[in-house]
Design a protein around this motif. Sequence first.
Motif, PDB file in Angstrom:
ATOM      1  N   ILE A 702       0.846  -1.203   0.000  1.00  0.00           N
ATOM      2  CA  ILE A 702       0.000   0.000   0.000  1.00  0.00           C
ATOM      3  C   ILE A 702       0.877   1.248   0.000  1.00  0.00           C
ATOM      4  CG2 ILE A 702      -1.750   1.268   1.306  1.00  0.00           C
ATOM      5  CD1 ILE A 702      -2.718  -1.436   2.390  1.00  0.00           C
ATOM      6  N   TRP A 703       1.925   1.231   0.804  1.00  0.00           N
ATOM      7  CA  TRP A 703       2.853   2.365   0.873  1.00  0.00           C
ATOM      8  C   TRP A 703       3.473   2.647  -0.492  1.00  0.00           C
ATOM      9  CZ3 TRP A 703       8.080   2.887  -0.114  1.00  0.00           C
ATOM     10  CH2 TRP A 703       8.716   4.028   0.403  1.00  0.00           C
ATOM     11  N   ASN A 704       3.812   1.587  -1.219  1.00  0.00           N
ATOM     12  CA  ASN A 704       4.460   1.755  -2.521  1.00  0.00           C
ATOM     13  C   ASN A 704       3.629   2.606  -3.476  1.00  0.00           C
ATOM     14  OD1 ASN A 704       6.616   0.188  -1.702  1.00  0.00           O
ATOM     15  ND2 ASN A 704       5.884  -1.676  -2.688  1.00  0.00           N
ATOM     16  N   PHE A 705       2.329   2.325  -3.529  1.00  0.00           N
ATOM     17  CA  PHE A 705       1.483   3.058  -4.473  1.00  0.00           C
ATOM     18  C   PHE A 705       1.471   4.540  -4.159  1.00  0.00           C
ATOM     19  CE2 PHE A 705      -2.496   5.085  -5.617  1.00  0.00           C
ATOM     20  CZ  PHE A 705      -2.555   4.817  -6.977  1.00  0.00           C
ATOM     21  N   PHE A 706       1.205   4.897  -2.909  1.00  0.00           N
ATOM     22  CA  PHE A 706       1.069   6.315  -2.559  1.00  0.00           C
ATOM     23  C   PHE A 706       2.427   7.019  -2.550  1.00  0.00           C
ATOM     24  CE2 PHE A 706      -2.725   4.304  -0.784  1.00  0.00           C
ATOM     25  CZ  PHE A 706      -3.709   5.107  -1.334  1.00  0.00           C
ATOM     26  N   ARG A 707       3.493   6.268  -2.276  1.00  0.00           N
ATOM     27  CA  ARG A 707       4.829   6.884  -2.327  1.00  0.00           C
ATOM     28  C   ARG A 707       5.167   7.295  -3.755  1.00  0.00           C
ATOM     29  NH1 ARG A 707       8.431   9.424  -2.955  1.00  0.00           N
ATOM     30  NH2 ARG A 707      10.539   9.424  -2.059  1.00  0.00           N
ATOM     31  N   LEU A 708       4.886   6.429  -4.718  1.00  0.00           N
ATOM     32  CA  LEU A 708       5.189   6.763  -6.104  1.00  0.00           C
ATOM     33  C   LEU A 708       4.199   7.785  -6.652  1.00  0.00           C
ATOM     34  CD1 LEU A 708       7.618   5.015  -6.766  1.00  0.00           C
ATOM     35  CD2 LEU A 708       6.380   4.154  -8.727  1.00  0.00           C
ATOM     36  N   GLU A 709       2.964   7.761  -6.157  1.00  0.00           N
ATOM     37  CA  GLU A 709       2.007   8.790  -6.567  1.00  0.00           C
ATOM     38  C   GLU A 709       2.519  10.166  -6.165  1.00  0.00           C
ATOM     39  OE1 GLU A 709      -2.629  10.093  -5.671  1.00  0.00           O
ATOM     40  OE2 GLU A 709      -1.323   9.288  -4.122  1.00  0.00           O
ATOM     41  N   ASN A 710       3.009  10.283  -4.947  1.00  0.00           N
ATOM     42  CA  ASN A 710       3.531  11.570  -4.479  1.00  0.00           C
ATOM     43  C   ASN A 710       4.767  11.986  -5.271  1.00  0.00           C
ATOM     44  OD1 ASN A 710       3.504  13.834  -2.738  1.00  0.00           O
ATOM     45  ND2 ASN A 710       5.030  12.888  -1.418  1.00  0.00           N
ATOM     46  N   GLU A 711       5.633  11.040  -5.590  1.00  0.00           N
ATOM     47  CA  GLU A 711       6.811  11.347  -6.398  1.00  0.00           C
ATOM     48  C   GLU A 711       6.401  11.802  -7.789  1.00  0.00           C
ATOM     49  OE1 GLU A 711      10.917  11.723  -7.050  1.00  0.00           O
ATOM     50  OE2 GLU A 711       9.834  11.264  -5.198  1.00  0.00           O
ATOM     51  N   HIS A 712       5.408  11.147  -8.359  1.00  0.00           N
ATOM     52  CA  HIS A 712       4.910  11.525  -9.685  1.00  0.00           C
ATOM     53  C   HIS A 712       4.348  12.950  -9.660  1.00  0.00           C
ATOM     54  CE1 HIS A 712       2.849  11.234 -13.560  1.00  0.00           C
ATOM     55  NE2 HIS A 712       1.760  11.644 -12.949  1.00  0.00           N
ATOM     56  N   LEU A 713       3.597  13.287  -8.642  1.00  0.00           N
ATOM     57  CA  LEU A 713       3.026  14.631  -8.554  1.00  0.00           C
ATOM     58  C   LEU A 713       4.111  15.687  -8.360  1.00  0.00           C
ATOM     59  CD1 LEU A 713      -0.167  13.922  -6.414  1.00  0.00           C
ATOM     60  CD2 LEU A 713      -0.052  14.430  -8.854  1.00  0.00           C
ATOM     61  N   ASN A 714       5.188  15.334  -7.674  1.00  0.00           N
ATOM     62  CA  ASN A 714       6.309  16.264  -7.562  1.00  0.00           C
ATOM     63  C   ASN A 714       6.947  16.511  -8.924  1.00  0.00           C
ATOM     64  OD1 ASN A 714       6.041  16.568  -4.782  1.00  0.00           O
ATOM     65  ND2 ASN A 714       7.399  14.858  -4.320  1.00  0.00           N
ATOM     66  N   ASN A 715       7.064  15.452  -9.726  1.00  0.00           N
ATOM     67  CA  ASN A 715       7.582  15.623 -11.081  1.00  0.00           C
ATOM     68  C   ASN A 715       6.635  16.456 -11.934  1.00  0.00           C
ATOM     69  OD1 ASN A 715       9.862  14.087 -10.539  1.00  0.00           O
ATOM     70  ND2 ASN A 715       8.941  12.178 -11.227  1.00  0.00           N
ATOM     71  N   VAL A 716       5.336  16.246 -11.742  1.00  0.00           N
ATOM     72  CA  VAL A 716       4.347  17.037 -12.482  1.00  0.00           C
ATOM     73  C   VAL A 716       4.481  18.506 -12.122  1.00  0.00           C
ATOM     74  CG1 VAL A 716       1.876  17.487 -12.726  1.00  0.00           C
ATOM     75  CG2 VAL A 716       2.717  15.138 -12.763  1.00  0.00           C
ATOM     76  N   GLY A 717       4.669  18.798 -10.831  1.00  0.00           N
ATOM     77  CA  GLY A 717       4.793  20.184 -10.408  1.00  0.00           C
ATOM     78  C   GLY A 717       6.005  20.878 -10.992  1.00  0.00           C
ATOM     79  N   LYS A 718       7.050  20.096 -11.311  1.00  0.00           N
ATOM     80  CA  LYS A 718       8.271  20.671 -11.881  1.00  0.00           C
ATOM     81  C   LYS A 718       8.416  20.370 -13.366  1.00  0.00           C
ATOM     82  CE  LYS A 718      10.591  20.215  -7.411  1.00  0.00           C
ATOM     83  NZ  LYS A 718      11.698  19.585  -6.656  1.00  0.00           N
ATOM     84  N   PHE A 719       7.382  19.748 -13.954  1.00  0.00           N
ATOM     85  CA  PHE A 719       7.356  19.423 -15.386  1.00  0.00           C
ATOM     86  C   PHE A 719       8.560  18.563 -15.790  1.00  0.00           C
ATOM     87  CE2 PHE A 719       5.381  23.724 -15.042  1.00  0.00           C
ATOM     88  CZ  PHE A 719       4.071  23.300 -15.225  1.00  0.00           C
ATOM     89  N   ARG A 720       8.972  17.657 -14.911  1.00  0.00           N
ATOM     90  CA  ARG A 720      10.094  16.778 -15.225  1.00  0.00           C
ATOM     91  C   ARG A 720       9.563  15.530 -15.916  1.00  0.00           C
ATOM     92  NH1 ARG A 720      13.077  17.012  -9.435  1.00  0.00           N
ATOM     93  NH2 ARG A 720      11.149  15.927  -8.915  1.00  0.00           N
TER      94      ARG A 720
END
Length: 739
Positions: A702-720
């Motif tokens: 369960i942790w894996n999914f939300f951890r990568l979701e948060n990382e993905h959103l950080n990349n989205v915020g920086k357009f990486r």
Amino acid sequence: MKFEKEFASQTVPEWREVYMNYKYLRTLLEQILIFRQRQPQGSNQPNRPKPSRLLKRKVSLTRAFSGLTNKSVTKHKEDEVIVVNAMQQADEEQQGDHECPRYQTIFLRSSEDGGDLELVFFKGLDDEFNKVIRFYKTKVEEVVKQAAELSNQMDVLIALRIKVNNSSIEVSEERQEDHQKRLDDADEHKMADLEVLNRVKINATTETPRSTVRNVFNSLNVDLNYNKSELKLAHRKLKQAFLEFHEQLRFLKNYAFLNQMAFSKIMKKYDKITSRNASDVYLQMVEESYLSQSDEVAKLIERVEEVFIKHFCNGDRQQAMNILRLKAKREKHMVTFFVGCFFGCSLALLVAIITSVHARNLLQGEEHTKYMNTIFPLYSLFGFIVLHMLMYAGNIYFWVRYRVNYTFIFGFKQGTELGFKQVLLLTSGLSVLMLAAVLSNLEMELDPQTENYKAWTELLPLGLVIVLVLVAICPFNILYRTSRFFFLVSLWHCICAPLYMLTLPDFFLADQFTSQVQLLRNIEFYVCYYGWGDFKKRDATTCNESNTFEIISIVIAVIPYWIRVLQCIRRFCEGRDSTQAMNGLKYLSTIAAVVSRIIYIRRRGTSLKILAASTSGVATIFNTYWDIVMDWGLLCKDSENPWLRDKLILPNRFVYFIAMVLNVVLRLAWMQTVLDFHEAPFLHRNALIAIVASLEIIRRGIWNFFRLENEHLNNVGKFRAVKSVPLPFSYEDEEDKDL
């Protein structure tokens, strides 16, 4: 498929916020449509088609722009609907940087009924178009600068190649001229400026523990030695940089195309709903804008492909195109077939095992105790692996479904990442092998030839472990070699922490091992049972009652957390980030809790119980807070979604609250050892330990999914959207440059 879904499926996930918001504009058109449907038949409204067929036309991204390339139609002034103006002024946030024209549409029919709704539509349309233009222009300027830097890097690489190839003798000016005449590349036909090598240094790598230790005492940049190893290293780095740069250019090209298509489709829908003819004027503006007229990206793509063909593929265009333009993987029906087949076999074997145990009254009395103390820990190791792989397959399925770009986050080589079906194939195959071995072991006990527990009977679990290890290190291109190699490299980086530069796959894998402590203890039991125990008689007394085994058990339990501590120290030294220092303290608190719990279980005593309970409580609170707040980015009090975060991927917010509650409950599972629930009347101690370990694996999934979701959103915020590849060379005078 509706255009909206097709449009969303082809967008770059990290740039999702800067694409035209087609859904929002379509909603505005639906409001206009509803208003017009409610008007009486005799109202002063222009003729319009039947509303039942207005929004049902199927579209495809493979069609033409449907208006972007059409010539403007001559209209009478009384037929004009809109006028589009381009105001040449700098945006407030871009003043002093570059000017970006801002487009504004004037709606000429605002006095009609429902005109205010159409005004809102055109205001939203202008905002979306200006957003797209602004982002596209900014990105184009960035890639132009990157192209200039890559060009300089190529000049150095060519000069280094010439220098290395002629390193046996001193190259005179005449020899340089003769050599240039024999070069095929037009850029190398000119006089190679070998003096550029005197102004550059090669960036030292941290790919080995030796180089890391050396960099502690030396600068990050070292002088060129003009040897083949440096040339090979620079060639590999620059090749990867060109691959990532080409991918970014393709993203930009696709970005421009999709947005032009979206504006064309939304204006055609507007014309159909309102029976007006405003699309020609607006789409002519789109066609004449920077989004359509700019050709920098197309030229850069051609140039990058030319350079890549000549310098990295020896002029083989087909090979270069296969590398640069990897085709999407096709789903193989054979994989689906074998997944179903293996899972069916696993269920059949599981039923056979249960039937054999109950029908023959096996595992009763003393034999039951022996089996649970020896054979059960041996086979439970495979059960932990299977459960973890099942959770990972589920993670991949939901990452793909909600467009979490896990392949980019983990840094998988494009086209080699495993999908959830491939992971399920490996999982089900391992499950069949494990259950078949368990059933074989049970059946062998009833065979008169093996009833004395001969060696080859008891060696089945060890044989299965050896098979898994051999498959993992197999050098042949079978069973997803690239993914196996990726896993082994990350595993080696974890073992050698902090001597390698830390990447997300490294600390992500280390976090997985913190949830597999019992698996590591089972590996320890394998070594002891087959090395010092009397496995022929199923006697593990030497292992279970040994003080040395107890000490090693404590060390084994601490190793995963200590690896994370070392990784946090490395990240803190690299970035001086205080967050990493706190993260390291979190794992140190966990180490204290684990050690105190193990000592309490072995020694007992009131003082040890208080120590174990207090350290476990502190560690549980610390870890839970870090999971939810830092790793998942939730519990933001003032966010748009109360107590969550501003941006969410899952459509149902209550899922996040359920995940937070489950994380707390499952983390409390380890408290059972402190609260004297380490044994149950209906369960053997090892069975209860396996259940608790399985709960921790589920929590980690369960942790894996939300951890990568948060990382993905950080990349989205920086357009990486592409990896940042370190370049091989640096100029001595570029310290003050902003590259």
